[in-house]
Motif scaffolding. Structure first.
Motif, PDB file in Angstrom:
ATOM      1  N   SER A  11       0.842  -1.190   0.000  1.00  0.00           N
ATOM      2  CA  SER A  11       0.000   0.000   0.000  1.00  0.00           C
ATOM      3  C   SER A  11       0.882   1.247   0.000  1.00  0.00           C
ATOM      4  N   SER A  81      -3.142  -9.185   3.919  1.00  0.00           N
ATOM      5  CA  SER A  81      -3.944  -8.119   3.313  1.00  0.00           C
ATOM      6  C   SER A  81      -3.551  -7.894   1.852  1.00  0.00           C
ATOM      7  N   THR A  82      -2.275  -8.034   1.538  1.00  0.00           N
ATOM      8  CA  THR A  82      -1.843  -7.898   0.143  1.00  0.00           C
ATOM      9  C   THR A  82      -2.380  -9.048  -0.694  1.00  0.00           C
ATOM     10  N   LYS A  84      -5.055 -10.941  -0.044  1.00  0.00           N
ATOM     11  CA  LYS A  84      -6.509 -10.808  -0.171  1.00  0.00           C
ATOM     12  C   LYS A  84      -6.881  -9.675  -1.128  1.00  0.00           C
ATOM     13  N   GLY A  85      -6.109  -8.586  -1.087  1.00  0.00           N
ATOM     14  CA  GLY A  85      -6.371  -7.474  -1.996  1.00  0.00           C
ATOM     15  C   GLY A  85      -6.209  -7.872  -3.449  1.00  0.00           C
ATOM     16  N   SER A  88      -8.997 -10.394  -4.427  1.00  0.00           N
ATOM     17  CA  SER A  88     -10.335  -9.803  -4.509  1.00  0.00           C
ATOM     18  C   SER A  88     -10.603  -9.218  -5.890  1.00  0.00           C
ATOM     19  N   LYS A  89      -9.544  -8.983  -6.643  1.00  0.00           N
ATOM     20  CA  LYS A  89      -9.692  -8.443  -7.991  1.00  0.00           C
ATOM     21  C   LYS A  89      -9.889  -9.535  -9.042  1.00  0.00           C
TER      22      LYS A  89
END
Length: 121
Positions: A11, A81-82, A84-85, A88-89
Motif C-alpha cells: 500500500s 492483506s496484500t 486478499k487485496g 479480490s480483484k
C-alpha cells in the motif's frame, strides 16, 4: 521482488510517515520467497518470529523505519492483506470457493508470472 512489491503490492505509504519505504515490500518479498514454501502454520509462525528478531536487531540510526514491523502479527497482516487485496480483484467461476489455499496459490502464481520467476504449485 521488493522493488516490484513497492510498485504494485504494498500500500502507498504517506511521505510524512516514519516507515521506511521498503519496509513492507521487503516483508512481502521475504514472505514470497520463504513463507509460502513452508508447509505448516507452526513453521510459518517460527519464520515470522525470526524475521521480527532480525528487525529488532537492526540499527535504528542507520536503518530507521522498520520498527513498526516488530509487533507480533504485523508482518503476517501485511502478507495476508496484500494477498486478499490481489485475489479480490480476480473472478472465479460460480461454485468455486475462494478459500485460503486457492488464494495462496493464485497469489504466488501471479507474483511469479509478473516477475518471471519459475513457480511450482
Amino acid at each position: 521482488l521488493a522493488i516490484w512489491f513497492q510498485k504494485f503490492g504494498a500500500s502507498k505509504i504517506d511521505p510524512g510517515n516514519a516507515r521506511h519505504p521498503l519496509s513492507a515490500p521487503i516483508a512481502l518479498g521475504l514472505a514470497h520467497v520463504f513463507y509460502f514454501r513452508l508447509p505448516s502454520s507452526a513453521l510459518r509462525s517460527d519464520l515470522m518470529r525470526l524475521l521480527r528478531l532480525e528487525v529488532m536487531a537492526t540499527d535504528k540510526e542507520t536503518d530507521p523505519g522498520f520498527e513498526w514491523l516488530q509487533p507480533v502479527g504485523v508482518m503476517e497482516k501485511i502478507v495476508m492483506s496484500t494477498m486478499k487485496g490481489l485475489c479480490s480483484k480476480l473472478t472465479v467461476e460460480e461454485g468455486v470457493a475462494m478459500n485460503a489455499a486457492l488464494m495462496e496459490n493464485l497469489y504466488v502464481t501471479l507474483v511469479c508470472i509478473c516477475n518471471r520467476v519459475p513457480c511450482f504449485v
